[in-house]
Write a protein that holds these residues in place. Sequence first.
Motif, PDB file in Angstrom:
ATOM      1  N   HIS A  11      27.219  42.695  39.209  1.00 34.08           N
ATOM      2  CA  HIS A  11      28.590  43.009  39.629  1.00 34.08           C
ATOM      3  C   HIS A  11      29.232  42.103  40.686  1.00 34.08           C
ATOM      4  CE1 HIS A  11      32.192  45.358  39.665  1.00 34.08           C
ATOM      5  NE2 HIS A  11      32.130  45.426  40.990  1.00 34.08           N
ATOM      6  N   LEU A  16      29.211  37.882  38.353  1.00 37.65           N
ATOM      7  CA  LEU A  16      29.945  38.457  37.217  1.00 37.65           C
ATOM      8  C   LEU A  16      30.684  37.353  36.453  1.00 37.65           C
ATOM      9  CD1 LEU A  16      30.653  41.161  35.831  1.00 37.65           C
ATOM     10  CD2 LEU A  16      32.724  41.217  37.217  1.00 37.65           C
ATOM     11  N   SER A  20      29.831  36.383  32.685  1.00 39.14           N
ATOM     12  CA  SER A  20      30.932  36.516  31.718  1.00 39.14           C
ATOM     13  C   SER A  20      31.097  35.243  30.898  1.00 39.14           C
ATOM     14  CB  SER A  20      32.249  36.822  32.436  1.00 39.14           C
ATOM     15  OG  SER A  20      32.141  38.012  33.156  1.00 39.14           O
ATOM     16  N   PHE A  82      24.651  43.103  30.593  1.00 33.03           N
ATOM     17  CA  PHE A  82      26.081  42.790  30.738  1.00 33.03           C
ATOM     18  C   PHE A  82      26.930  43.772  29.933  1.00 33.03           C
ATOM     19  CE2 PHE A  82      29.813  40.471  29.024  1.00 33.03           C
ATOM     20  CZ  PHE A  82      30.503  40.288  30.202  1.00 33.03           C
ATOM     21  N   VAL A  86      29.690  46.297  31.419  1.00 29.07           N
ATOM     22  CA  VAL A  86      31.089  46.322  30.965  1.00 29.07           C
ATOM     23  C   VAL A  86      31.469  47.731  30.524  1.00 29.07           C
ATOM     24  CG1 VAL A  86      32.666  45.508  29.152  1.00 29.07           C
ATOM     25  CG2 VAL A  86      31.188  43.873  30.325  1.00 29.07           C
ATOM     26  N   LEU A  89      32.115  49.832  33.530  1.00 30.60           N
ATOM     27  CA  LEU A  89      33.426  49.524  34.127  1.00 30.60           C
ATOM     28  C   LEU A  89      34.550  50.130  33.284  1.00 30.60           C
ATOM     29  CD1 LEU A  89      32.895  45.726  35.041  1.00 30.60           C
ATOM     30  CD2 LEU A  89      32.928  47.654  36.631  1.00 30.60           C
ATOM     31  N   GLN A  90      34.413  50.021  31.963  1.00 32.84           N
ATOM     32  CA  GLN A  90      35.450  50.568  31.074  1.00 32.84           C
ATOM     33  C   GLN A  90      35.543  52.085  31.231  1.00 32.84           C
ATOM     34  OE1 GLN A  90      34.026  48.717  27.417  1.00 32.84           O
ATOM     35  NE2 GLN A  90      35.911  47.521  27.279  1.00 32.84           N
ATOM     36  N   VAL A  93      37.447  52.837  34.387  1.00 37.03           N
ATOM     37  CA  VAL A  93      38.877  52.564  34.248  1.00 37.03           C
ATOM     38  C   VAL A  93      39.533  53.599  33.332  1.00 37.03           C
ATOM     39  CG1 VAL A  93      40.536  50.909  33.308  1.00 37.03           C
ATOM     40  CG2 VAL A  93      38.643  50.105  34.719  1.00 37.03           C
ATOM     41  N   ILE A 100      43.708  47.687  31.067  1.00 39.28           N
ATOM     42  CA  ILE A 100      43.497  46.304  31.488  1.00 39.28           C
ATOM     43  C   ILE A 100      44.503  45.423  30.763  1.00 39.28           C
ATOM     44  CG2 ILE A 100      41.844  44.399  31.618  1.00 39.28           C
ATOM     45  CD1 ILE A 100      41.114  46.886  33.244  1.00 39.28           C
ATOM     46  N   ARG A 103      45.205  38.479  32.016  1.00 41.75           N
ATOM     47  CA  ARG A 103      46.180  37.538  32.535  1.00 41.75           C
ATOM     48  C   ARG A 103      46.211  36.290  31.674  1.00 41.75           C
ATOM     49  NH1 ARG A 103      43.903  37.476  38.485  1.00 41.75           N
ATOM     50  NH2 ARG A 103      42.033  37.836  37.300  1.00 41.75           N
TER      51      ARG A 103
ATOM     52  N   ALA B  10      37.025  48.097  39.526  1.00 42.01           N
ATOM     53  CA  ALA B  10      36.477  48.025  38.161  1.00 42.01           C
ATOM     54  C   ALA B  10      37.489  47.374  37.230  1.00 42.01           C
ATOM     55  CB  ALA B  10      36.124  49.427  37.668  1.00 42.01           C
ATOM     56  N   ALA B  11      38.761  47.748  37.387  1.00 45.48           N
ATOM     57  CA  ALA B  11      39.807  47.154  36.546  1.00 45.48           C
ATOM     58  C   ALA B  11      39.915  45.661  36.814  1.00 45.48           C
ATOM     59  CB  ALA B  11      41.145  47.847  36.817  1.00 45.48           C
ATOM     60  N   ALA B  13      37.511  43.750  37.914  1.00 46.54           N
ATOM     61  CA  ALA B  13      36.314  43.111  37.361  1.00 46.54           C
ATOM     62  C   ALA B  13      36.454  42.908  35.854  1.00 46.54           C
ATOM     63  CB  ALA B  13      35.079  43.964  37.673  1.00 46.54           C
ATOM     64  N   LEU B  14      36.988  43.902  35.162  1.00 43.75           N
ATOM     65  CA  LEU B  14      37.169  43.776  33.708  1.00 43.75           C
ATOM     66  C   LEU B  14      38.165  42.663  33.371  1.00 43.75           C
ATOM     67  CD1 LEU B  14      37.239  47.473  32.458  1.00 43.75           C
ATOM     68  CD2 LEU B  14      35.579  45.709  31.850  1.00 43.75           C
ATOM     69  N   ALA B  15      39.240  42.579  34.155  1.00 48.00           N
ATOM     70  CA  ALA B  15      40.228  41.516  33.916  1.00 48.00           C
ATOM     71  C   ALA B  15      39.581  40.157  34.139  1.00 48.00           C
ATOM     72  CB  ALA B  15      41.426  41.710  34.844  1.00 48.00           C
ATOM     73  N   ILE B  17      36.373  39.432  33.819  1.00 45.76           N
ATOM     74  CA  ILE B  17      35.429  39.211  32.706  1.00 45.76           C
ATOM     75  C   ILE B  17      36.184  38.635  31.503  1.00 45.76           C
ATOM     76  CG2 ILE B  17      34.089  40.449  30.935  1.00 45.76           C
ATOM     77  CD1 ILE B  17      33.163  42.334  33.245  1.00 45.76           C
ATOM     78  N   GLN B  18      37.328  39.219  31.200  1.00 46.10           N
ATOM     79  CA  GLN B  18      38.107  38.739  30.054  1.00 46.10           C
ATOM     80  C   GLN B  18      38.625  37.324  30.288  1.00 46.10           C
ATOM     81  OE1 GLN B  18      41.030  41.471  28.604  1.00 46.10           O
ATOM     82  NE2 GLN B  18      39.645  43.191  28.565  1.00 46.10           N
ATOM     83  N   LEU B  89      31.624  36.167  18.281  1.00 44.04           N
ATOM     84  CA  LEU B  89      33.047  36.248  18.610  1.00 44.04           C
ATOM     85  C   LEU B  89      33.917  36.157  17.368  1.00 44.04           C
ATOM     86  CD1 LEU B  89      33.224  34.003  21.803  1.00 44.04           C
ATOM     87  CD2 LEU B  89      33.593  36.460  21.699  1.00 44.04           C
ATOM     88  N   ALA B 156      33.770  40.606  25.258  1.00 40.19           N
ATOM     89  CA  ALA B 156      33.371  41.794  26.014  1.00 40.19           C
ATOM     90  C   ALA B 156      34.495  42.203  26.951  1.00 40.19           C
ATOM     91  CB  ALA B 156      32.116  41.484  26.822  1.00 40.19           C
ATOM     92  N   GLY B 157      34.663  43.507  27.111  1.00 43.76           N
ATOM     93  CA  GLY B 157      35.694  44.002  28.009  1.00 43.76           C
ATOM     94  C   GLY B 157      37.003  44.290  27.307  1.00 43.76           C
ATOM     95  N   SER B 158      37.083  43.936  25.997  1.00 41.33           N
ATOM     96  CA  SER B 158      38.295  44.265  25.255  1.00 41.33           C
ATOM     97  C   SER B 158      38.326  45.769  25.011  1.00 41.33           C
ATOM     98  CB  SER B 158      38.315  43.516  23.920  1.00 41.33           C
ATOM     99  OG  SER B 158      38.351  42.130  24.161  1.00 41.33           O
ATOM    100  N   PRO B 159      39.518  46.339  24.789  1.00 47.21           N
ATOM    101  CA  PRO B 159      39.613  47.790  24.592  1.00 47.21           C
ATOM    102  C   PRO B 159      38.697  48.266  23.476  1.00 47.21           C
ATOM    103  CG  PRO B 159      41.789  46.836  24.824  1.00 47.21           C
ATOM    104  CD  PRO B 159      40.822  45.694  24.762  1.00 47.21           C
ATOM    105  N   ARG B 160      37.970  49.376  23.723  1.00 48.57           N
ATOM    106  CA  ARG B 160      37.033  49.900  22.712  1.00 48.57           C
ATOM    107  C   ARG B 160      37.727  50.871  21.793  1.00 48.57           C
ATOM    108  NH1 ARG B 160      32.069  51.868  26.337  1.00 48.57           N
ATOM    109  NH2 ARG B 160      33.743  52.529  27.670  1.00 48.57           N
TER     110      ARG B 160
END
Lengths: 103, 160
Positions: A11, A16, A20, A82, A86, A89-90, A93, A100, A103, B10-11, B13-15, B17-18, B89, B156-160
């Motif tokens: 983390h 991270l 990633s 990992f 994730v 974290l999801q 959130v 999310i 950007r 957490a939000a 961190a997810l952003a 990661i993406q 991917l 990873a981290g995309s909406p499930r």
Amino acid sequence: MTTARFDELIHPPTRLAIVSLLAASQWADFTFIRDSVTLSDSALSKQLATLEQAGYVEIRKGFVGKRPRTSARLTPAGRTAFEQHVAALQDMVAGAGLKIVPR
Amino acid sequence: MNEEPRTTDAAQALADIQRRQQQVIDQATIPGWYWWAVGALMVVLAAGVDLRTPVSLGAAIPVFVVGLLSATAVAVSGQFRQARLRNGLLDATGVAAILGFVALIVGGTLGIAFALRAGGIHYPATLACLAGGIAMGLGGPALMRTLRRIMLGNRAGSPR
């Protein structure tokens, strides 16, 4: 379905970011990771060593011609950790009703 | 350190990661010039075939082979020098998009060539490859945008 498990080793922001990058790669060159995360060689080596000791990362050292080349990849254990991180974290959130927006 | 992060962390961190995974995907994208280069090489090869002389064929084939190998080496060198994309991917939709694109270019070019030949038009292969090359130059970047969108959706981290 991936089990959510928060991983304190992964983390911290720098680790991270490294994990990633590796998660989207089969393998990644040391210089690519260093430049992407904007770390010094020694700082990146230290972070990779920590991840390697945890069994999350495999380091490969080789040569391209006469030039040394180091690359890294996530191990299956690292990828699982990992993905679980994730998912954790999801869950956090989603529980708060946030979204999310990349950007 | 032992406390789980707050939701906003957490939000964040997810952003992050993406964003990091997008860096890997973007460095592996084939540049737009590559598609035009391959299209031009197709025209050169077809012209060599249409002219039907040993000299034209002898010149066109090496130009095509060397040009294609060089362009491909330059276009994908980033993947070998920096980071190679994880196979997962690109899902079945991505593979179908690539196969569909190839089928469209090859099928369209061949179809046009045969039609021109049947109509008695001179240089049918060259004209067909010109059309195919333009389609490749315009369609290649569109294919890349589609593949990029698919890979971003599968990171990873995309909406499930």
